[in-house]
Design a protein around this motif. Structure first.
Motif, PDB file in Angstrom:
ATOM      1  N   PRO A  27     -39.962 -11.981  -7.683  1.00  0.00           N
ATOM      2  CA  PRO A  27     -38.968 -13.048  -7.706  1.00  0.00           C
ATOM      3  C   PRO A  27     -39.556 -14.392  -8.083  1.00  0.00           C
ATOM      4  O   PRO A  27     -40.579 -14.809  -7.539  1.00  0.00           O
ATOM      5  N   ALA A  31     -35.440 -17.550  -6.339  1.00  0.00           N
ATOM      6  CA  ALA A  31     -35.070 -16.467  -5.445  1.00  0.00           C
ATOM      7  C   ALA A  31     -35.049 -16.924  -3.994  1.00  0.00           C
ATOM      8  O   ALA A  31     -34.389 -16.316  -3.166  1.00  0.00           O
ATOM      9  N   SER A  35     -29.479 -17.268  -0.273  1.00  0.00           N
ATOM     10  CA  SER A  35     -29.240 -15.833  -0.195  1.00  0.00           C
ATOM     11  C   SER A  35     -27.865 -15.492  -0.751  1.00  0.00           C
ATOM     12  O   SER A  35     -26.914 -16.263  -0.583  1.00  0.00           O
ATOM     13  N   THR A 377     -34.838 -12.024  -9.743  1.00  0.00           N
ATOM     14  CA  THR A 377     -34.622 -13.312  -9.101  1.00  0.00           C
ATOM     15  C   THR A 377     -34.142 -13.169  -7.666  1.00  0.00           C
ATOM     16  O   THR A 377     -34.439 -14.007  -6.832  1.00  0.00           O
ATOM     17  N   GLN A 378     -33.383 -12.127  -7.380  1.00  0.00           N
ATOM     18  CA  GLN A 378     -32.895 -11.908  -6.028  1.00  0.00           C
ATOM     19  C   GLN A 378     -32.661 -10.427  -5.786  1.00  0.00           C
ATOM     20  O   GLN A 378     -32.407  -9.662  -6.717  1.00  0.00           O
ATOM     21  N   PHE A 425     -23.572 -14.937  -5.856  1.00  0.00           N
ATOM     22  CA  PHE A 425     -24.888 -15.547  -5.916  1.00  0.00           C
ATOM     23  C   PHE A 425     -24.716 -17.063  -6.004  1.00  0.00           C
ATOM     24  O   PHE A 425     -23.962 -17.563  -6.826  1.00  0.00           O
TER      25      PHE A 425
END
Length: 426
Positions: A27, A31, A35, A377-378, A425
């Motif tokens: 990430p 990231a 959340s 990234t997440q 996101f």
């Protein structure tokens, strides 16, 4: 030490250094910014529903379809639409029902919408006498699903063996493309595939075929695309600016089962080529096919393999409409990885879903977010499932209204049912 405990003066500098040397799958700085928000979504499907399909339509709606039992031996294929920017799903409509259907956890019905407003759907019908003799029934609706055309068999009538693992694409505004796995040459050699015994080595191979259907729901053309494919892995397709690409699992010499791609420019198909030569040798079908999305000449493919001895999810990118692919990156690896992938584009990112399984066999539905170069990234664990094994089927993933939508099968007691979530996101 956790990032939250570091000095706010040190974090920016360290993150900048890490970003400069982070490999694919690690990430980057954004990231840790926030959340994802996971919201569970109510669905209009009843208890007992399973085998979901989830697709986006040209007008931004979502179509959810499923199978539900009818009586002792029957099944019904139904669907519901969720218009864009609307909270609720429409009342379910029935596409078809019958008593001689072939129902399987991995080879499931699909629905699709073209730009002319037509809806298309398929399911699998037993053709006998063997349990593994079944074919693809295709129907079209021109009135939003209120009525449907008479079902027609995609492959020639009377062809023995199994035909399934369908993918649809929009060949034109009012023309449907379809590809599927076809066992006519296997059946001609006197061998049947058996999805449930996990033993697919030896004998004549399955093949990949494709066809086009016009607005009158009649077949306009049909082709063989690959004469040797894996028996029972899902197929997928995406539109590039040079035509549709279809991805699937091939079957090569020495039982090598790697991911392949073909492309159709509207007149002819390219020869099959490997997305990457993993070299996974397996004398059986892993029932774990590849997924694909595209934008212009850029194509992204993700797939499951055990070429290095461990379950692994790999992904690769092509910038020439599938002619060549860059070296693959690893999205996830380890004994916990089950696969059963989903893939969607959301804005400038790629969304990938898959299942993982803990040592106690409890399954988790995972969603990863990546940039166009496959850098993660997440990651978020969307749901922990109650079911075990194949009963969870293949989760479905789409992007709509600036969120990722997922639908999957879970089991309460002994009764299956559909579950869904929306992931935003920030």
């Amino acid at each position: 030490m956790p990032v939250s405990c570091w000095s706010r003066y040190v974090v920016p500098m360290l993150l900048a250094v890490l970003a400069a040397c982070s490999p694919a799958g690690v990430p980057p700085p954004d990231a840790v910014a926030s959340s994802p928000v996971v919201e569970r979504v109510s669905l209009p499907s009843p208890a007992g529903a399973a085998q979901p399909d989830l697709v986006s339509t040209p007008d931004g709606s979502l179509l959810l379809s499923w199978l539900e039992p009818v009586g002792e031996t029957g099944h019904r294929l139904r669907f519901s639409r969720r218009p864009a920017q609307v909270a609720d799903w429409d009342a379910p409509r029935t596409i078809a029902e019958g008593t001689k259907w072939f129902v399987n956890w991995a080879d499931t019905p699909h629905v699709y919408a073209l730009q002319d407003g037509s809806l298309w759907a398929h399911w699998l019908r037993s053709t006998g006498p063997s349990r593994m003799d079944y074919g693809i029934d295709l129907v079209r609706s021109g009135d939003g699903g209120a009525t449907w055309s008479a079902p027609q068999r995609v492959h020639p009538a009377g062809t023995p063996g199994d035909h399934g693992f369908v993918t649809f694409w929009p060949q034109a505004r009012d023309r449907l493309g379809i590809a599927w796995l076809d066992s006519r040459q296997k059946a001609a050699a006197g061998a049947h595939a058996h999805h449930d015994d996990g033993h697919h080595g030896g004998g004549a191979p399955m093949m990949l075929r494709a066809a086009l259907y016009g607005a009158d729901a009649t077949q306009r053309a049909e082709w063989p695309l690959d004469a040797s494919t894996c028996d029972c892995c899902t197929t997928a397709s995406a539109m590039t600016d040079r035509g549709v690409v279809v991805v699937y699992r091939g079957r090569g010499e020495g039982e090598i089962r790697d991911t392949r791609v073909v492309r159709f420019d509207g007149e002819r198909w390219t020869p099959p080529r490997d997305v990457h030569a993993d070299g996974w040798m397996i004398a059986g079908c892993p029932v774990n096919g590849p997924v694909v999305v595209a934008d212009g000449a850029t194509v992204w493919v993700a797939w499951y393999t055990e070429a290095d001895g461990l379950p692994e999810l790999r992904a690769a990118r092509s910038d020439d409409a599938g002619d060549t692919f860059a070296a693959p990156v690893t999205l996830a690896k380890g004994t916990q990885v089950l696969g059963r992938l989903g893939l969607a584009r959301g804005g400038d990112h790629l969304l990938v879903s898959w299942l993982e399984q803990a040592p106690d066999e409890r399954q988790t539905l995972v969603l990863g977010r990546y940039d166009g170069a496959w850098r993660q990234t997440q990651r978020v664990d969307v749901a922990t499932l109650s079911t075990r094994g194949r009963a969870s089927g293949i989760p479905r993933l789409q992007w709509s209204d600036d969120a990722a939508w997922l639908a999957w099968t879970d089991v309460a007691g002994e009764t299956p049912g559909l579950q869904a979530a929306r992931v935003r996101f920030r």
